[in-house]
Write an enzyme that holds these catalytic residues in place. Structure first.
Site, mmCIF file in Angstrom:
data_model
loop_
_atom_site.group_PDB
_atom_site.id
_atom_site.type_symbol
_atom_site.label_atom_id
_atom_site.label_comp_id
_atom_site.label_asym_id
_atom_site.label_seq_id
_atom_site.Cartn_x
_atom_site.Cartn_y
_atom_site.Cartn_z
ATOM 1 N N CYS A 1 30.392 64.374 58.043
ATOM 2 C CA CYS A 1 29.336 64.463 59.281
ATOM 3 C C CYS A 1 30.025 65.086 60.182
ATOM 4 O O CYS A 1 29.317 66.011 60.960
ATOM 5 C CB CYS A 1 29.374 62.827 59.481
ATOM 6 N N CYS B 1 26.729 66.667 59.927
ATOM 7 C CA CYS B 1 25.599 66.210 60.935
ATOM 8 C C CYS B 1 25.954 67.076 62.336
ATOM 9 O O CYS B 1 24.991 67.665 63.006
ATOM 10 C CB CYS B 1 25.611 64.825 61.121
ATOM 11 N N LYS C 1 26.053 71.018 62.325
ATOM 12 C CA LYS C 1 24.625 71.204 61.870
ATOM 13 C C LYS C 1 23.694 71.117 63.179
ATOM 14 O O LYS C 1 23.115 71.887 63.486
ATOM 15 C CB LYS C 1 24.240 70.456 60.906
ATOM 16 N N TYR D 1 16.797 67.508 52.654
ATOM 17 C CA TYR D 1 17.245 67.521 54.051
ATOM 18 C C TYR D 1 18.076 68.863 54.430
ATOM 19 O O TYR D 1 17.715 69.588 55.447
ATOM 20 C CB TYR D 1 18.351 66.387 54.353
ATOM 21 N N GLU E 1 16.776 71.916 56.681
ATOM 22 C CA GLU E 1 17.434 72.205 58.057
ATOM 23 C C GLU E 1 17.885 73.519 58.096
ATOM 24 O O GLU E 1 17.647 74.037 59.378
ATOM 25 C CB GLU E 1 18.318 71.167 58.096
ATOM 26 N N HIS F 1 3.174 58.197 81.077
ATOM 27 C CA HIS F 1 2.621 59.470 81.148
ATOM 28 C C HIS F 1 3.041 60.196 82.120
ATOM 29 O O HIS F 1 3.505 59.971 83.261
ATOM 30 C CB HIS F 1 0.834 59.181 81.616
ATOM 31 N N GLU G 1 3.487 58.751 74.515
ATOM 32 C CA GLU G 1 2.469 57.943 74.718
ATOM 33 C C GLU G 1 1.181 57.713 73.681
ATOM 34 O O GLU G 1 0.658 56.783 73.604
ATOM 35 C CB GLU G 1 1.656 58.184 76.142
#
Ligand code: NDP
Length: 458
Positions: free
Chosen positions: A43, A48, A51, A180, A184, A438, A443
């Protein structure tokens, strides 16, 4: 004097192993850990974290383009691959040091060596040529990228282990695999300006994700400039004067400077000499464990990718922590592998948690789907054509929200928070009574009133 050198010996200094070592030590155990490559594991070192840094780099060109609509005049942009890699390496080295510093601060003995079992309570550190005994041993060796071992010319390929250290940015890249990593890196290199082709054996990438999400992301990536080749795989890779040429099952030739294979990862158990410890291993090299991460040998445990449960960093960390709490902290903890929020850092990015529409239809008597597909506010005068997709999957019998799927900017951030709601058992009525924030994209998640479709089991 204890009959063992340590209470716990951890093999593997990645996310799961480091967490387990640190927590066990904090519970008062005498702990050692060894890592043969670099502390931080896949990782941090080649997964991760680097990346995500590259994802950030790849998204600037679109930002530059959009800025014009907001009044900015920019000069011509240029990209320096070497600077990105150098800065990324500095950050990774900092994290690696932090991992080791945290272990030391927790009182863990740190070794830098690959290790294998000598017997059920003894490990040998290979490079250091030392052996240690331990009451408990934790295997946290992670995984490694697969390549097709029968493919002619496979020596010319690279995997995710190599991609972070290329001397030059490839001007043309072809990526094999629609999971994945493939998706990516297709987005990363496309964003950085490389001619990017992704070849996938099936009809639609990201198998296992919500079908509408898969189709949406694939189309957006095509609109962003990624070339997709579906239903084919490479049969041969050749090196030529101009780079590499891959030949596919239909005879198609794809030229590229680099060909990246991202066709899955396998648990890393080779070389551990698990036979000497009596630990059973599955067909793919994975170590089967029970709900408390115990292997077939009572005092030997395994966490993370090596167990082939859910191959995600935070899952390995949670498993390592639960192991340490259960065995050394007298706090029996079992990890719940349901409803784990996850993201795919494609552009546009995916954030998802819970059941897909297809899974819900199979499992529930009644599934109610709320979906919205809209242009985010920034795109209005920014000029981007990208659209966001948001879906809530609701159990029609209980009104509980059982899945959420988001595609677009900040999808990962939203999925993390919806994961909390889903784990708390939030209903659609809870979403409906929440006052929207908002203006935001999120939302939309609390303003979808009319079901888009309902599925009832007949
Ligand atoms: P994935 O399992 O996600 O995807 C593998 C891809 O390769 C699939 O499209 C699969 O096709 C295809 N494939 C498998 N075998 C072959 C073959 N022999 N020939 C051609 N294609 C093949 O693996 P990745 O390598 O992308 O990533 C490994 C794991 O790492 C992920 O599953 C995930 O757990 C983790 N990861 C998580 C990330 C995140 O959280 N953002 C980022 C990167 C990795 P098919 O679908 O048809 O089987």
């Amino acid at each position: 004097m204890s009959e063992y050198d340590y209470d716990l010996f951890v093999i593997g200094g990645g996310s799961g192993g480091v967490r387990a070592a640190r927590i066990a030590s904090q519970h008062g155990a005498r702990v050692a850990i060894t890592e043969g490559f670099r502390y931080g594991g896949t990782c941090v070192i080649r997964g991760c974290v680097p990346k995500k840094l590259m994802v950030y780099a790849s998204r600037f060109p679109e930002e530059f383009k959009e800025s014009a609509g907001f009044g900015w005049n920019l000069g011509e942009a240029s990209f320096d691959w070497k600077r990105l890699i150098d800065n990324k390496d500095t950050e990774i080295a900092r994290l690696e040091n932090a991992y080791q510093a945290n272990l030391k601060r927790a009182g863990v003995d740190i070794y830098s060596s690959f290790a294998h079992f000598v017997d059920p309570h003894t490990v040998k550190l290979i490079e250091e040529d030392r052996t240690f005994t331990a009451r408990y041993i934790l295997i946290a060796t992670g995984g490694y990228p697969n390549i097709d071992q029968t493919l002619e010319g496979r020596e010319h390929l690279i995997t995710s282990n190599d991609i972070f250290h290329l001397d030059e940015m490839p001007k043309r890249i072809c990526i094999a695999g629609g999971g994945y990593i493939g998706m990516e890196f297709a987005s990363i290199f496309n964003g950085l300006g490389a001619e990017t082709t992704l070849i996938y054996r099936g009809p639609e990438p990201l198998r296992g994700f919500d079908d509408e999400v898969r189709a949406h992301v694939r189309q957006e990536m095509i609109d962003n400039g990624v070339n997709f080749v579906f239903g084919e795989v490479f049969t041969k890779i050749e090196k030529t004067e101009n780079g590499l040429v891959g030949t596919t099952t239909t005879g198609r030739k794809i030229e590229a400077d680099q060909i990246l294979f991202a066709i899955g990862r396998s648990p890393l158990t080779d070389g551990l000499n698990l036979g000497a410890a009596g630990v059973q291993v599955g067909e793919r090299g994975e170590i089967p464990v029970d709900s408390e991460s115990r292997t077939s040998v009572g005092h030997i445990y395994a966490v993370g990718d090596v167990t082939d449960r859910v191959a995600l960093t935070p899952v390995a960390i949670r498993e390592g922590h639960a192991f340490a709490d259960s065995v050394f902290g007298e706090m029996k903890t079992v990890v719940d592998h349901e409803n784990i929020a996850t993201a795919v850092f494609t552009t546009p990015e995916i954030g998802t948690v819970g059941l897909t529409e297809e899974q819900a239809v199979q499992r529930l008597d009644e599934t109610v789907v709320y979906a919205a597909n809209f242009k985010p506010m920034k795109a209005t005068i920014g000029g981007s054509n990208g659209r966001m997709l948001m879906k809530l999957i609701v159990d029609g019998s209980s009104d509980r929200v059982v899945g959420a799927h988001i595609v677009g900017p900040d999808a990962a951030e939203m999925a993390q928070l919806i994961g909390v709601l889903i784990n708390c058992g939030a209903t659609k009525a809870h979403f409906d009574t929440t006052i929207p924030l908002h203006p935001s994209a999120a939302e939309e998640l609390v303003t979808m009133r009319e079901p888009t479709r309902r599925h009832k089991k007949s």
